[in-house]
Scaffold this active site. Sequence first.
Site, short mmCIF file in Angstrom:
data_model
loop_
_atom_site.label_atom_id
_atom_site.label_comp_id
_atom_site.label_asym_id
_atom_site.label_seq_id
_atom_site.Cartn_x
_atom_site.Cartn_y
_atom_site.Cartn_z
N ASN A 9 0.86 -1.19 0.00
CA ASN A 9 0.00 0.00 0.00
C ASN A 9 0.90 1.24 0.00
O ASN A 9 1.53 1.54 1.00
CB ASN A 9 -0.90 -0.03 1.25
CG ASN A 9 -1.68 1.26 1.43
OD1 ASN A 9 -1.81 2.06 0.51
ND2 ASN A 9 -2.20 1.46 2.64
N LYS A 11 0.07 4.34 -0.27
CA LYS A 11 -0.55 5.55 0.30
C LYS A 11 -0.34 6.74 -0.64
O LYS A 11 -0.41 6.58 -1.85
CB LYS A 11 0.01 5.81 1.71
CG LYS A 11 -0.03 4.55 2.57
CD LYS A 11 0.23 4.79 4.02
CE LYS A 11 0.30 3.46 4.75
NZ LYS A 11 0.30 3.58 6.17
N HIS A 95 -9.41 1.15 5.46
CA HIS A 95 -8.08 1.29 6.06
C HIS A 95 -8.18 2.19 7.29
O HIS A 95 -8.98 3.13 7.31
CB HIS A 95 -7.12 1.89 5.03
CG HIS A 95 -5.69 1.85 5.47
ND1 HIS A 95 -5.17 2.78 6.35
CD2 HIS A 95 -4.69 0.98 5.20
CE1 HIS A 95 -3.89 2.48 6.58
NE2 HIS A 95 -3.57 1.39 5.89
N GLU A 97 -6.43 4.53 8.31
CA GLU A 97 -6.24 5.97 8.05
C GLU A 97 -7.53 6.59 7.52
O GLU A 97 -7.82 7.76 7.77
CB GLU A 97 -5.06 6.17 7.07
CG GLU A 97 -3.73 5.97 7.79
CD GLU A 97 -2.60 5.49 6.91
OE1 GLU A 97 -2.69 5.58 5.68
OE2 GLU A 97 -1.59 5.02 7.49
N GLU A 167 -5.22 -5.14 10.89
CA GLU A 167 -4.18 -4.13 11.05
C GLU A 167 -4.39 -3.39 12.36
O GLU A 167 -5.16 -2.40 12.41
CB GLU A 167 -4.24 -3.13 9.89
CG GLU A 167 -4.05 -3.75 8.53
CD GLU A 167 -3.51 -2.73 7.54
OE1 GLU A 167 -2.36 -2.85 7.15
OE2 GLU A 167 -4.24 -1.78 7.20
N GLY A 173 2.57 2.11 10.67
CA GLY A 173 3.47 3.24 10.48
C GLY A 173 4.22 3.65 11.74
O GLY A 173 4.79 4.73 11.80
N SER A 213 3.65 -2.27 10.21
CA SER A 213 5.12 -2.24 10.31
C SER A 213 5.79 -3.56 9.91
O SER A 213 6.78 -3.96 10.52
CB SER A 213 5.55 -1.80 11.71
OG SER A 213 5.06 -0.50 11.97
#
Length: 249
Positions: A9, A11, A95, A97, A167, A173, A213
Amino acid sequence: MRRPFIAGNWKMHKTIREAVDFAQHLIIVCGQSTERRVVLAPPFTTLSAVAEALRGSTIHLSAQNLHDKPAGAYTGEISAKMLVDTGCEYVIVGHSERRTLFGEKNDFINQKLKSSISFGLRPIFCIGETLKERDEGQTFAVVEEQIKEGLNNLSTDDITHTVIAYEPVWAIGTGRTAAPEQAQEAHAYIRDVMKKIYGEHISGNIAIIYGGSVNPDNISGLMAQPDIDGVLVGGASLDLESFIRIIQF
Ligand code: PEP
């Protein structure tokens, strides 16, 4: 036997030239591999060019998001129909985010899943708890609710090609990966929830992948777990060498 599923991904990273260059180099190394399913999720602006670069290879293309409506007055949004048109086979839905920065809730994610499936896209459906929820012992309850509300009114046939990405938000991240046993525990729980809703066949075959990560050094430990079928990689998928090492774990 579930085939390892490795998705990158990107981003909001990479220009068209950078994305195509990466795809062309990746093809040289693993563009004909069928043992592992490799998926790239570049930004919207690069999708058509990357689709063209990946043509004839075994690497699959994914978008990172979509709107739930097929068309209309939704300035700045992209529909499932448009993603199919660019050559996407997959789309990331829900996701963390999107959930935390853009306020996406389970019912909106449910509409997006329905839309993607109705246009033949395979969703990579993301779920996972925050650190606060984990510390409060809410991990299982949170992921179960995300599954039940996210997949609300979706039939066994509908979800046949869905991939679930577990996730944990605290691992995305942050450089802080879930320990393999921690991830395995959540994946086993998710598989169990899927079994209760959709039965043995779906729960035994659905790919449940881990994200948070992942890097070349921790991939093997994660993939050694019985219920971890693959990974969704953010930061470490931006660098060609590191992504290849992850694919070739
Ligand atoms: C992600 O964005 O899905 C992700 C897992 O990111 P990272 O690998 O950078 O934690």
